[in-house]
Design an enzyme around this catalytic site. Structure first.
Site, PDB file in Angstrom:
ATOM      1  N   HIS A  38       0.859  -1.195   0.000  1.00  0.00           N
ATOM      2  CA  HIS A  38       0.000   0.000   0.000  1.00  0.00           C
ATOM      3  C   HIS A  38       0.894   1.245   0.000  1.00  0.00           C
ATOM      4  CE1 HIS A  38      -2.843   3.038   1.314  1.00  0.00           C
ATOM      5  NE2 HIS A  38      -3.791   2.217   0.907  1.00  0.00           N
ATOM      6  N   GLU A  58       0.776   3.876   1.589  1.00  0.00           N
ATOM      7  CA  GLU A  58       1.137   4.373   2.931  1.00  0.00           C
ATOM      8  C   GLU A  58       2.294   3.570   3.514  1.00  0.00           C
ATOM      9  OE1 GLU A  58      -2.836   4.153   4.510  1.00  0.00           O
ATOM     10  OE2 GLU A  58      -3.428   5.775   3.153  1.00  0.00           O
ATOM     11  N   GLU A  77      -4.006   2.187  -7.331  1.00  0.00           N
ATOM     12  CA  GLU A  77      -4.400   3.252  -6.407  1.00  0.00           C
ATOM     13  C   GLU A  77      -3.535   4.486  -6.654  1.00  0.00           C
ATOM     14  OE1 GLU A  77      -6.544   1.665  -2.753  1.00  0.00           O
ATOM     15  OE2 GLU A  77      -4.430   1.661  -2.264  1.00  0.00           O
ATOM     16  N   SER A 123     -10.506   7.091  -2.805  1.00  0.00           N
ATOM     17  CA  SER A 123     -11.732   7.882  -2.599  1.00  0.00           C
ATOM     18  C   SER A 123     -12.966   7.249  -3.239  1.00  0.00           C
ATOM     19  CB  SER A 123     -11.544   9.324  -3.105  1.00  0.00           C
ATOM     20  OG  SER A 123     -10.555   9.983  -2.330  1.00  0.00           O
TER      21      SER A 123
HETATM   22  P1  PGA Z   1      -9.589   5.895   0.529  1.00  0.00           P
HETATM   23  O1  PGA Z   1      -8.385   4.872   0.713  1.00  0.00           O
HETATM   24  O2  PGA Z   1     -10.754   5.115   0.003  1.00  0.00           O
HETATM   25  O3  PGA Z   1      -9.837   6.453   1.906  1.00  0.00           O
HETATM   26  O4  PGA Z   1      -9.138   6.936  -0.434  1.00  0.00           O
HETATM   27  C1  PGA Z   1      -8.153   3.872  -0.237  1.00  0.00           C
HETATM   28  C2  PGA Z   1      -6.937   3.063   0.149  1.00  0.00           C
HETATM   29  O5  PGA Z   1      -6.000   3.624   0.706  1.00  0.00           O
HETATM   30  O6  PGA Z   1      -6.905   1.847  -0.077  1.00  0.00           O
END
Ligand code: PGA
Length: 253
Positions: free
Chosen positions: A94, A96, A164, A210
């Protein structure tokens, strides 16, 4: 035929009690929706509690991360062996994790391999940053991430990809269905080049960033998009149920 998949990434939200409450709130309605694979990914500490609650239902469990080694002196980490048998899915790479925990493409490659070896389906996340997108480098960045994450993996069976774009995550600024479909089409083309037509037409590729009950219909009706990885909206039972329901009604893949 690719069965659409909706996975809720709860990130670092919900105590064990809150996680149990949230999944209980969703379970009945989710369980009644067919033809969509429904996955919740709570924090590690809540996995066993949630597993107990969803037992016997059609809702499945995923982890948000894992180490690539089976055991050893890695304080604070969770291994594939610990997740196997508990989770059917694991989110790998991911953005993050890449951004805040310094996960490199090499580490992500090891994790994808480890998940496949443990019989856990990796949901491999790839996506470009805003500045890369604005510089017209989206296709190059995404292709490179894909190739590096899949290096030395011969068989993609059980692998799921999530596109993403980082600029869309948690910003409320989702890609349009058409934009996401174009990029996912490119990713599928890369997979054709690397693994052949059959692998490319059977692998599921999700969109994330989102996704809400308001935009899922536009996203899921696209021919190349096989589902969504949902962050914020997966923490609200009603939103998540609506996303799954609309996926069952509108899936175009
Ligand atoms: P979000 O996150 O739907 O809050 O944009 C998606 C993700 O990080 O998988």
């Amino acid at each position: 035929m690719r069965v659409p998949l909706i996975a809720g990434n709860w990130k670092m939200n919900a105590t064990v009690g809150e996680a149990a409450e949230l999944v209980r709130e969703m379970l009945g309605a989710l369980n009644r929706i067919d033809n969509v694979e429904k996955v919740v990914c709570p924090p590690f500490i809540s996995l066993t509690a949630v597993a107990e609650i969803i037992k016997g239902s059609s809702v499945k469990l995923g982890a948000q991360n894992m180490h690539f080694e089976d055991r050893g002196a890695y304080t604070g980490e969770i291994s594939p062996l610990m997740l196997a048998g508990l989770c059917q899915f694991v989110i790998i790479g991911h953005s993050e994790r890449r951004q805040y925990f310094n996960e490199t493409d090499g580490i992500i490659n090891k994790k994808v391999k480890a998940a496949l070896k443990a019989g856990i389906e990796p949901i491999l996340c790839i996506g470009e940053k805003l500045e890369e997108n604005e510089a017209g480098r989206m296709a190059a960045v995404v292709s490179r991430q894909l190739e590096l994450a899949l290096a030395d993996i011969d068989n993609l069976n059980g692998t799921i990809i999530a596109y993403e774009p980082i600029w869309a995550i948690g910003t409320g600024r989702s890609a349009t269905g058409q934009q996401a479909n174009e990029t996912i089409g490119l990713i599928r083309q890369r997979i054709t080049n690397l693994y052949g037509k059959e692998a490319a037409s059977s692998i599921r590729i999700l969109y994330g960033g989102s996704v809400t009950a308001d935009n899922i219909a536009d996203i899921i009706k696209q021919t190349d998009i096989d589902g969504a990885l949902v962050g914020g909206a997966s923490l609200k039972a009603e939103q998540f149920i609506s996303i799954v329901r609309q996926t069952a009604e509108n899936s175009g893949s």
